[in-house]
Design an enzyme around this catalytic site. Sequence first.
Site, PDB file in Angstrom:
ATOM      1  N   ARG A  59       0.827  -1.214   0.000  1.00 21.40           N
ATOM      2  CA  ARG A  59       0.000   0.000   0.000  1.00 21.40           C
ATOM      3  C   ARG A  59       0.860   1.262   0.000  1.00 21.40           C
ATOM      4  O   ARG A  59       0.430   2.313  -0.465  1.00 21.40           O
ATOM      5  CB  ARG A  59      -0.937  -0.011   1.215  1.00 21.40           C
ATOM      6  CG  ARG A  59      -1.939   1.133   1.230  1.00 21.40           C
ATOM      7  CD  ARG A  59      -3.087   0.862   2.192  1.00 21.40           C
ATOM      8  NE  ARG A  59      -2.637   0.605   3.539  1.00 21.40           N
ATOM      9  CZ  ARG A  59      -2.414   1.564   4.450  1.00 21.40           C
ATOM     10  NH1 ARG A  59      -2.580   2.841   4.143  1.00 21.40           N
ATOM     11  NH2 ARG A  59      -2.020   1.240   5.668  1.00 21.40           N
ATOM     12  N   TYR A 112     -15.471  14.001 -18.179  1.00 25.30           N
ATOM     13  CA  TYR A 112     -16.027  12.648 -18.114  1.00 25.30           C
ATOM     14  C   TYR A 112     -17.093  12.547 -17.024  1.00 25.30           C
ATOM     15  O   TYR A 112     -16.989  13.152 -15.959  1.00 25.30           O
ATOM     16  CB  TYR A 112     -14.871  11.679 -17.857  1.00 25.30           C
ATOM     17  CG  TYR A 112     -15.246  10.309 -17.379  1.00 25.30           C
ATOM     18  CD1 TYR A 112     -16.052   9.472 -18.155  1.00 25.30           C
ATOM     19  CD2 TYR A 112     -14.778   9.831 -16.162  1.00 25.30           C
ATOM     20  CE1 TYR A 112     -16.383   8.207 -17.717  1.00 25.30           C
ATOM     21  CE2 TYR A 112     -15.100   8.561 -15.721  1.00 25.30           C
ATOM     22  CZ  TYR A 112     -15.902   7.751 -16.492  1.00 25.30           C
ATOM     23  OH  TYR A 112     -16.228   6.505 -16.053  1.00 25.30           O
ATOM     24  N   ASP A 184      -6.491  16.269 -17.168  1.00 26.78           N
ATOM     25  CA  ASP A 184      -6.708  14.867 -17.517  1.00 26.78           C
ATOM     26  C   ASP A 184      -6.280  14.708 -18.975  1.00 26.78           C
ATOM     27  O   ASP A 184      -6.957  15.170 -19.888  1.00 26.78           O
ATOM     28  CB  ASP A 184      -8.182  14.511 -17.336  1.00 26.78           C
ATOM     29  CG  ASP A 184      -8.503  13.082 -17.754  1.00 26.78           C
ATOM     30  OD1 ASP A 184      -7.611  12.381 -18.268  1.00 26.78           O
ATOM     31  OD2 ASP A 184      -9.666  12.668 -17.568  1.00 26.78           O
ATOM     32  N   LYS A 209      -6.597   3.066 -20.559  1.00 24.20           N
ATOM     33  CA  LYS A 209      -6.827   3.633 -21.878  1.00 24.20           C
ATOM     34  C   LYS A 209      -5.533   3.594 -22.691  1.00 24.20           C
ATOM     35  O   LYS A 209      -4.895   2.564 -22.802  1.00 24.20           O
ATOM     36  CB  LYS A 209      -7.387   5.047 -21.730  1.00 24.20           C
ATOM     37  CG  LYS A 209      -8.520   5.178 -20.714  1.00 24.20           C
ATOM     38  CD  LYS A 209      -9.647   4.184 -20.895  1.00 24.20           C
ATOM     39  CE  LYS A 209     -10.871   4.494 -20.039  1.00 24.20           C
ATOM     40  NZ  LYS A 209     -10.660   4.391 -18.603  1.00 24.20           N
TER      41      LYS A 209
END
Length: 393
Positions: A59, A112, A184, A209
Amino acid sequence: MNDRSHLTTRAARAGAHVAPGAALPLVPALHQTTVYGYPDLASLHRVNNGEERGQAYYRFGHYNGQVLEQVVADLEGAPDAVTTASGMAAITGTVLALAGAGDHVVADRNVYGGTRSLLEAELPRLGIEVTLVDGADLAEVGRALTPRTKLLLVEALTNPTVRVPDLPALSALAGHVGAKLVVDATFVTPALLRPLEHGADLVWHSVPKYLGGHSAAMGGIVSGPADLVARIRQTVVHLGATVGPFDAWMALLGLKTLGLRMQAHSRGAAAVAEFLAAHPGVLRVHHPSLSDHPQAATAAKLYPLGTGGMLSFELSGRPAVDRLIHRLNGTIPLSPSLADVSTTLIHPATTTHKDLPQAELDALGITDGLIRLSVGIEDPADLIAELGAALAG
């Protein structure tokens, strides 16, 4: 290991002491582990204190994630980067690290749908005020920014109508009030645009993506100055939003062909956009290469190498959309994502932006007839033939 140990002991410790050898693999090794062992406390403390690079518990960061961070930071021209479990984890970690109760965030309303949900459903209940604007309207952005504004959030190319914000101008506006410009760049990648070179403070991506490229590796990544990335990393650790080693490893494999893929995506999308713009059954096409695009001049300035594989186009209505999807079945599939090496399409009004009220969809130009097309790396002539046959009649 003592080979006289019991089999149970030897099996439990299997492989832990096998050296990799002198040769380096051409592909970075996959370290599929959640924890690491140290010879002494001093070594562990040096890593935990940031005095040397290393890993302790997944983590807090791990080898494959760190390699991906170094590679993407280098491609972006950034001092540092932090990986996350998803693209939404990247933007969530960024906002929560840099803004809190009483602060103000300005964002492009064309972002988005998932980002819109974070902005409108989650941030206000945390005491963070959000103002949505048209990111391509500099006057509107300027009016929205205040001394309380911590972040200005935009997309390099918007989803799904592919608008093109003027990043240098937005950077100047944000700088006047001390806000950070966060971009973004999922649709373009550093192969086509490096937002930090145009005044952005931070740039983030949804890894599945174009960075990963094959709809396989999950994750997100944020790149920028070391001090900002350190703050975001701490928040990501607190949220438990760390990417897994296997996903980071797969993303690294995809990155090796990023430059070649983005060239092919850009060529294909431009060719398909030109074809669709001339087709009598298509009402409108949204692609920055077309002369009637509202930000065609800005796109030509910022994207000399092309604008990637994303475009959208409008048909007469939902029945026409349904017919097209049916006729394309088996060649260009309906898929709720984007940026694969193969071409896909989606109906934004009922998928990515389905939670928005009709008035807002109308304002964004997301009609019942709008289709978002993610053009892959296939030969453009084949795509044009398939679309032409499906649109016939």
